[in-house]
Motif scaffolding. Structure first.
Motif, PDB file in Angstrom:
ATOM      1  N   GLU A   1      20.274   7.249   3.168  1.00  0.00           N
ATOM      2  CA  GLU A   1      19.353   7.455   4.289  1.00  0.00           C
ATOM      3  C   GLU A   1      19.944   6.947   5.603  1.00  0.00           C
ATOM      4  OE1 GLU A   1      18.078   3.556   2.231  1.00  0.00           O
ATOM      5  OE2 GLU A   1      18.889   5.537   1.692  1.00  0.00           O
ATOM      6  N   VAL A   2      20.830   5.947   5.507  1.00  0.00           N
ATOM      7  CA  VAL A   2      21.456   5.408   6.709  1.00  0.00           C
ATOM      8  C   VAL A   2      22.470   6.409   7.264  1.00  0.00           C
ATOM      9  CG1 VAL A   2      22.864   3.525   7.652  1.00  0.00           C
ATOM     10  CG2 VAL A   2      21.091   3.031   5.953  1.00  0.00           C
ATOM     11  N   ILE A   3      23.301   6.937   6.387  1.00  0.00           N
ATOM     12  CA  ILE A   3      24.310   7.889   6.842  1.00  0.00           C
ATOM     13  C   ILE A   3      23.659   9.173   7.341  1.00  0.00           C
ATOM     14  CG2 ILE A   3      24.698   8.945   4.586  1.00  0.00           C
ATOM     15  CD1 ILE A   3      27.336   8.250   7.274  1.00  0.00           C
ATOM     16  N   GLU A   4      22.539   9.535   6.743  1.00  0.00           N
ATOM     17  CA  GLU A   4      21.844  10.744   7.196  1.00  0.00           C
ATOM     18  C   GLU A   4      21.350  10.578   8.630  1.00  0.00           C
ATOM     19  OE1 GLU A   4      18.017  13.576   6.000  1.00  0.00           O
ATOM     20  OE2 GLU A   4      18.648  11.950   4.658  1.00  0.00           O
ATOM     21  N   LEU A   5      20.791   9.404   8.922  1.00  0.00           N
ATOM     22  CA  LEU A   5      20.311   9.173  10.282  1.00  0.00           C
ATOM     23  C   LEU A   5      21.470   9.052  11.264  1.00  0.00           C
ATOM     24  CD1 LEU A   5      17.739   8.819  11.921  1.00  0.00           C
ATOM     25  CD2 LEU A   5      17.899   6.345  11.562  1.00  0.00           C
ATOM     26  N   LEU A   6      22.564   8.434  10.824  1.00  0.00           N
ATOM     27  CA  LEU A   6      23.748   8.337  11.684  1.00  0.00           C
ATOM     28  C   LEU A   6      24.269   9.721  12.039  1.00  0.00           C
ATOM     29  CD1 LEU A   6      25.956   6.605  13.028  1.00  0.00           C
ATOM     30  CD2 LEU A   6      27.167   6.593  10.844  1.00  0.00           C
TER      31      LEU A   6
END
Length: 519
Positions: free
Chosen positions: A386-391
């Motif tokens: 979810e972090v990489i998706e938002l990044l």
């Protein structure tokens, strides 16, 4: 005897007072420090995200960021004049105000604070950067971020430049991916892109530019010169890049395009906010620019108008077709951070700086908190899904929630960055990776005159003269007028004392090369 006892008692009371004051200074209760960042575009708020909250918990410090509204020079000049410097200050390494702060004794020597408080600053510092910024008095006052040595460029093959020639991918590929490295090829691509893709409802800006200021515009001077591989020196002496034949021939190309209506008047007046809006809409066909300055716009295009994203391709080259020579970050780094003598708690300020410089701080600012933003996979940090998706989709929101991937870049150590390198983010990765083969160390040519008021003023006058004439050259009405203006520029700068400046540049260039162990 009585007087001596009274004096002794007063001295004892004073010592007790100082000790009490010192105890207050080292109080572990949370305190707030003001941190001035001399960039109007910096909008981050401390304390909202995981990284800054973690730093505050570790060090016991909250931060109130202060940034200029409008021109950076006006804000900081006012603070200097009124002696109202905030606790911590971050400026561009070449800022002329640095020497003024040092001369007026307005900032602490970081090594002296470290010896007083034993914060570990000197042990944590990079030895090359520390030595480079140590002054003649043996003290270091400001510490850099993103500081590279020539050896780093020998040891790493994935060091990047920020300078790219970008084209709108859909238009460029629809034109058959033309060669824009030659003068004729460049002009033809601009003609074709405008003819085929610019409409009344959706006008295309054929050629974009960085903002114009009193010193000119990077797109049409430094960046263009780097793409043309114009040398910085010849035979060990400073080379006049502004009058290089290859460079002048390309300036004439842009002048011809202006005369023909392809270099639009708006590029001479647009400020950063207008550039960002136009990038976000995919309004430019091509531009020499900084890739990191369009991160949000590129990601927005990728999500909403993926056909309009920008890609890096080979740009203008000299007549020999030599590879571009694009600068990476040098030993000077990007910014310098100081602790003001107005600081209400210099110990805590130094502890904050030291923590952010440390391996733990570097891992935190790069990746965040293990288990919350990343996990270790095969002993390497990997962002959570979810972090990489938002990044990948919303950098602004990513900064507000997580604050990693160097949202707080003030002490970013690029070598640490490459040990803990963030994953490639499309469509940003192509812009970065394209620069790898062309990136070279040019830090020896980063000359500043901050310690010499006369040379600073002379350099300012000559740079301002160039800024005045660059616009005139680009919008001249004929080649004859262009040549006349160029000769005027050369004559006027000589009248200002150009050769005195060059003599000083040669001297400082030789010193820099010697300090860096270069020939």
């Amino acid at each position: 005897m009585r007087n001596i006892k009274i004096i002794t008692m007063i001295a004892l009371i004073y010592i007790i007072y100082l000790n009490a004051l010192q105890d207050d200074m080292v109080d572990t209760d949370r305190l707030t420090l003001d941190w001035y960042i001399n960039y109007s575009w910096f909008k981050t708020n401390w304390g909202d995200d995981i990284v800054s909250k973690t730093i505050s918990d570790k060090v016991g410090v909250d931060i109130e960021f202060i940034t200029p509204i409008g021109h950076e020079r006006d804000k900081f000049s006012s603070m200097l004049k009124t002696n109202s410097l905030p606790d911590i200050i971050t400026l561009d390494w070449s800022s002329p105000y640095i020497n003024e702060m040092l001369q007026k004794d307005m900032v602490y020597a970081l090594n002296e604070l470290d010896e007083l408080y034993n914060a570990g600053f000197q042990e944590t510092s990079n030895i090359d950067s520390y030595n480079w910024y140590t002054q003649s008095d043996g003290n270091i006052y400001g510490y850099p971020n993103a500081s590279y040595t020539p050896e780093h460029y020998q040891n790493y093959d994935n060091l990047s430049s920020n300078q790219v020639f970008m084209v709108r991918k859909d238009i460029y590929e629809a034109l058959g991916s033309p060669d824009m490295s030659t003068k004729d090829g460049f002009k033809q691509a601009v003609y074709d892109a405008t003819r085929l893709f610019s409409t009344e409802d959706n006008p295309l800006i054929p050629i974009g530019s960085t903002t114009f200021n009193e010193y000119g515009a990077l797109s049409f001077d430094t960046y263009l010169q780097n793409f043309l591989a114009i040398p910085y020196e010849k035979n060990g002496l400073y080379y006049d890049r502004n009058t290089d034949v290859e460079y002048i021939e390309w300036l004439k190309v842009f002048n011809e395009l202006f005369q023909e209506g392809y270099l639009l008047a708006e590029i001479f007046t647009d400020q950063r906010i207008q550039l960002e809006e136009k990038f976000a809409n995919g309004e430019y066909f091509c531009i020499l620019y900084q890739r990191t300055d369009i991160t949000n716009q590129q990601q927005s295009l990728y999500l909403n108008k993926p056909d309009k994203i920008y890609m890096a391709v080979d740009g203008p080259k000299n007549s020999n077709g030599d590879n571009h020579i694009l600068p990476g970050v040098g030993i000077n780094g990007w910014t310098l951070t100081f602790i003001s003598k107005n600081c209400n708690n210099p110990q805590k300020a130094l502890e904050l700086i030291t923590y952010m410089m440390s391996d733990e701080g570097q891992l935190l600012t790069a990746w965040g908190v293990e288990g919350e933003t990343f996990d270790y996979v095969d002993e390497k940090p990997v962002f959570k899904e979810e972090v990489i998706e938002l990044l990948q989709t919303d950098r602004e929101l990513f900064d507000k929630i997580y604050g990693s991937d160097y949202t707080y870049w003030m002490f970013q150590n690029y070598i640490s960055k490459y040990e803990y390198k963030s994953p490639k983010i499309e469509p940003l990765a192509q812009l970065e990776e394209w620069t790898y083969p062309y990136t070279e160390y040019t830090g020896q040519y980063e000359i500043t005159f901050s310690d010499n008021v006369a040379m600073t003023n002379l350099n300012h006058k000559i740079q301002s003269l160039w800024g005045e004439y660059l616009i005139k050259l680009l919008i001249s009405e004929s080649e004859q007028e262009f040549n006349q203006l160029l000769n005027e520029y050369i004559h006027n700068r000589e009248q200002l004392g150009y050769y005195d400046l060059i003599q000083e540049i040669n001297k400082r260039m030789a010193i820099s090369k010697k300090k860096l162990g270069m020939k």
